[in-house]
Enzyme design. Structure first.
Site, PDB file in Angstrom:
ATOM      1  N   GLU A  85       0.845  -1.208   0.000  1.00 29.10           N
ATOM      2  CA  GLU A  85       0.000   0.000   0.000  1.00 29.10           C
ATOM      3  C   GLU A  85       0.876   1.252   0.000  1.00 29.10           C
ATOM      4  O   GLU A  85       0.593   2.215  -0.700  1.00 29.10           O
ATOM      5  CB  GLU A  85      -0.936  -0.017   1.216  1.00 29.10           C
ATOM      6  N   GLU A 105      -3.978  -9.408   3.942  1.00 30.21           N
ATOM      7  CA  GLU A 105      -4.810  -9.053   5.113  1.00 30.21           C
ATOM      8  C   GLU A 105      -5.986  -9.991   5.327  1.00 30.21           C
ATOM      9  O   GLU A 105      -6.385 -10.267   6.455  1.00 30.21           O
ATOM     10  CB  GLU A 105      -5.331  -7.615   4.971  1.00 30.21           C
TER      11      GLU A 105
END
Ligand SMILES: NC(=O)c1ccc[n+]([C@@H]2O[C@H](COP(=O)([O-])OP(=O)(O)OC[C@H]3O[C@@H](n4cnc5c(N)ncnc54)[C@H](O)[C@@H]3O)[C@@H](O)[C@H]2O)c1
Length: 676
Positions: A85, A105
């Site tokens: 990210e 995640e």
């Protein structure tokens, strides 16, 4: 790992600020210290004030993305989760072909919450992004060549190329590219998302995160960037609070913690294992040998007779061939693995092995004889391991002059497939032997848990109580199919009767017959014995608790079993009652919990979380419930104890069993839980 904990985030922000303030600096490169770019968020910070301390990952990405000076990510090694990210907040990205790229995640029951679900589809397209985000698996950077994720892919260290790109963009005054400014042009987006909702929903029962991942990615397609980000944050916050996510995070930590042994330093020296030997080429020995050759270690495999040796080797070869056929292994690797195996009938051939694993018949005298012979031929310092499931390791060790080198390595069947390895620490097992085996477990891809010596160790000792309840429930009125269905609905990969049919009902029968003599006070239902007396051993005989068609594994109901149960009840004067699924689940699962607490009291298991790991890795316990002990914590120990009193007072089965183990009673009274 370059985890993006508070210190790292603050450090990167400070570096950007320094660079922005310095007129000499025209462009900025972010690279990972060491090989890895970043493995992502520091999940030790989850649920601590540090996780929310500014700069948060979101703030840091904004600082980078809005920097006036171009920022270039140099991605080597791995770039995962928050690391990816962050890289996607940079203006340019150079990666090593081999770098692994992932947003994992979902495996922790959450979703990427720092723009990952919004930027990745813009970078690599809807379908590729959705697959990565919903599965959490990593891909090689080279597989994403040609997408907007990377400006350039290089062999080896990406830093020189990143620096040269930095000079070029600075000189040419190139505009900074922001992934958020891209749009997703996919004419089939709506149809694809609908398809994804259906398939992901069906494939992830019990797990809320995958569907929320689809929703977040859908927002990237249908909403402007800022609105998509808002939706992502909201879904992230929702998931963070779910019991499933808490359970998955617990499981993740529990697995890491299991590898650590109190009183032994993480970096304590281990023994060198270059060559392994396996004694016995039966069901277990063959599978055990496969683990080591698959990891590149040469294995000597010993049998008493040529026929048994040939048969064992043929099975191993067939297993590898079938992996090749299914495309799971390439033919060269299969050949290389077979070449690493040295079959022998001669004990002397074990003299140069650093680790010898015994997997002969489950018979104390046979095993003691093997260890006596091993003691004579094994080289000094060699580790002598037994794969026994029920026998006293200390009595096996006592036949040698080197009990400190003896340890249990309890593999599960099929040993080349099952993840769990119980590492049994004998009274005299040396610390370096234990640490060597724990590390070796990792090398062969196993999840290892330390257990003390007792009948059944952690997993099977608990399973015995679970199965005992299942049998009582049949006596009282439930059917095998109802019990299986209830526990499968709870999330167990397989109910107890389907599982017993798969493992072989004769295995438990054999053990019970010994217990009837050794521990006559234990109360058992005899219903399973009746089944075995008829030769109904399960899948291998095509009849067990269910019936099976040749070569198939579907469990079909069998009226003969219903009749057997009805006769048994009649004979014992048992009047069947209607039993609810909740009672089935509570009695079977809380039986695991009570025995687990007992194991903790006795010091057989080091921690409650180790017990959870055993059940997650070896017994098909649903990961989204975190393991039996974590599940008990979630239910609340007070409630568990109350249910147990109810069962005790009902007079069914073995009421005495339901007296809570001392640890469970104590924790419940103190309003505490197993996992702190
Ligand atoms: N089958 C399982 O599910 C399972 C699971 C965990 C542990 N175990 C344990 O693994 C061990 C082996 O079980 P298995 O199911 O593979 O049995 P198995 O009968 O399939 O294999 C045992 C093999 O050992 C060989 N053998 C016997 N005595 C020997 C000796 N003195 N020297 C060399 N070889 C000898 C036999 O010829 C046979 O091939 C047992 O201790 C068992 O309790 C079994």
């Amino acid at each position: 790992m370059n985890g993006l904990g508070y210190d790292t985030r603050a450090g990167v922000a400070a570096g950007i600020d320094r660079a922005l303030a310095d007129p000499e600096i025209k462009a900025i490169v972010i690279a990972g210290a060491g090989r890895m770019f970043s493995a992502g968020a520091d999940i030790r910070e989850f649920n601590t004030p540090k996780a929310k301390a500014e700069p948060t990952l979101n703030s840091l990405i904004s600082i980078i993305e809005s920097s006036d000076k171009p920022v270039i990510a140099a991605i080597g090694g791995g770039c995962m989760g928050g690391g990816l990210e962050l890289a996607m907040g940079c203006h340019f990205r150079i990666a090593a072909n081999e770098a692994s790229i992932a947003l994992p995640e979902v495996k922790l029951g959450i979703l990427p919450g720092a723009g990952g679900t919004q930027r990745l589809p813009r970078a690599v397209g809807l379908e590729a992004a959705l697959n990565m985000i919903v599965s959490g698996t990593s891909v090689r950077a080279s597989q994403l060549a040609g997408t907007a994720l990377f400006d350039e892919l290089v062999e080896g260290d990406p830093l020189p190329a990143a620096l040269s790109l930095a000079r070029k963009v600075a000189q040419e005054n190139r505009t900074r590219k922001r992934l958020r400014d891209l749009t997703i042009d996919d004419p089939n987006a709506e149809a694809f998302l609908q398809f994804a909702r259906n398939t992901v929903g069906a494939a992830s029962k019990g797990y809320p995160a995958p569907l929320k991942c689809v929703e977040a990615v859908a927002a990237a397609v249908t909403q402007p960037f800022e609105e998509g980000k808002r939706i992502e944050r909201e879904l992230f916050a929702q998931l963070m609070r779910t019991p499933e996510s808490r359970a998955l995070r617990h499981a993740f930590f529990a697995e890491r913690t299991a590898a650590r042994i109190p009183g032994i330093a993480d970096d304590a020296p281990a023994r060198q294992i270059r060559r392994v030997a396996v004694i016995g080429a039966g069901t277990m020995g063959g599978g055990i040998a496969m683990n080591f050759v698959s990891a590149g270690l040469p294995v000597t495999i010993l049998e008493t007779k040529q026929g048994a040796l040939d048969k064992g080797l043929a099975t191993i070869r067939r297993n590898y061939e079938s992996s090749v056929k299914r495309g799971k292994l390439d033919a060269n690797a299969a050949q290389r693995n077979m070449a690493l195996l040295s079959p022998t009938l001669d004990f002397e051939q074990l003299a140069d092995s650093d680790l010898v694993i015994e997997a002969v018949f489950e018979d104390m005298e046979v095993k003691q004889d093997v260890f006596r012979r091993l003691d004579r031929v094994a080289k000094p310092g060699a580790i002598l391991a037994s794969n026994t499931s029920t026998l006293d390791l200390d009595r096996i060790a006592a036949t040698t002059e080197r009990a400190q080198d003896v340890i249990g390595m309890h593999f599960f069947s099929p040993a080349n497939v099952m993840k769990l390895l119980e590492v049994v620490r004998g009274a005299k097992t040396a610390d370096d032997v234990l640490i060597t085996v724990m590390r070796l477990a990792k090398t062969i891809g196993k999840t290892a848990v330390v257990s003390g010596v007792c009948d059944g160790f952690i997993g099977n000792r608990m399973l015995e109580q679970y199965l005992r309840q299942a049998m009582f429930l049949i006596e009282e009125g439930a059917s095998p199919a109802q019990i299986d269905r209830a526990l499968e609905r709870f999330g167990m990969a397989m109910g107890p009767f389907r599982m017993s049919d798969l493992a072989g009902n004769d295995v438990g029968w054999f053990i019970r017959k010994r217990r009837y003599v050794e521990k006559p006070d234990i109360i058992y239902s005899r219903i399973a014995d009746r089944l075995c007396e008829l030769g109904r051993f399960g899948q291998k005989t095509e009849i067990g608790w269910y019936r099976y068609q040749p070569g198939r594994r579907d469990a079909l109901p069998d009226p003969a079993v219903d009749a057997l149960i009805a006769d048994y009840r009649n004979e014992k004067g048992l009047v069947p009652r209607r039993i609810g699924d909740d009672e089935i689940i509570e009695r079977c699962i809380f039986a695991l919990v009570n025995e687990g607490a007992q194991l903790l009291d006795e010091g057989i298991a080091l921690r409650a979380s180790d017990i959870d790991v055993v059940y997650l890795a070896g017994y098909g316990f649903p990961r989204y419930r975190g393991g039996p002990m974590f599940h008990a914590d979630t239910v609340g120990l007070y409630n568990v104890v109350r249910a147990m009193h109810r069962f005790e007072n009902s007079g069914h089965g073995d009421p005495g069993f339901w007296r809570p183990a001392p640890l469970l009673a104590k924790l419940s009274a103190e309003n505490k839980s197993f996992n702190g």
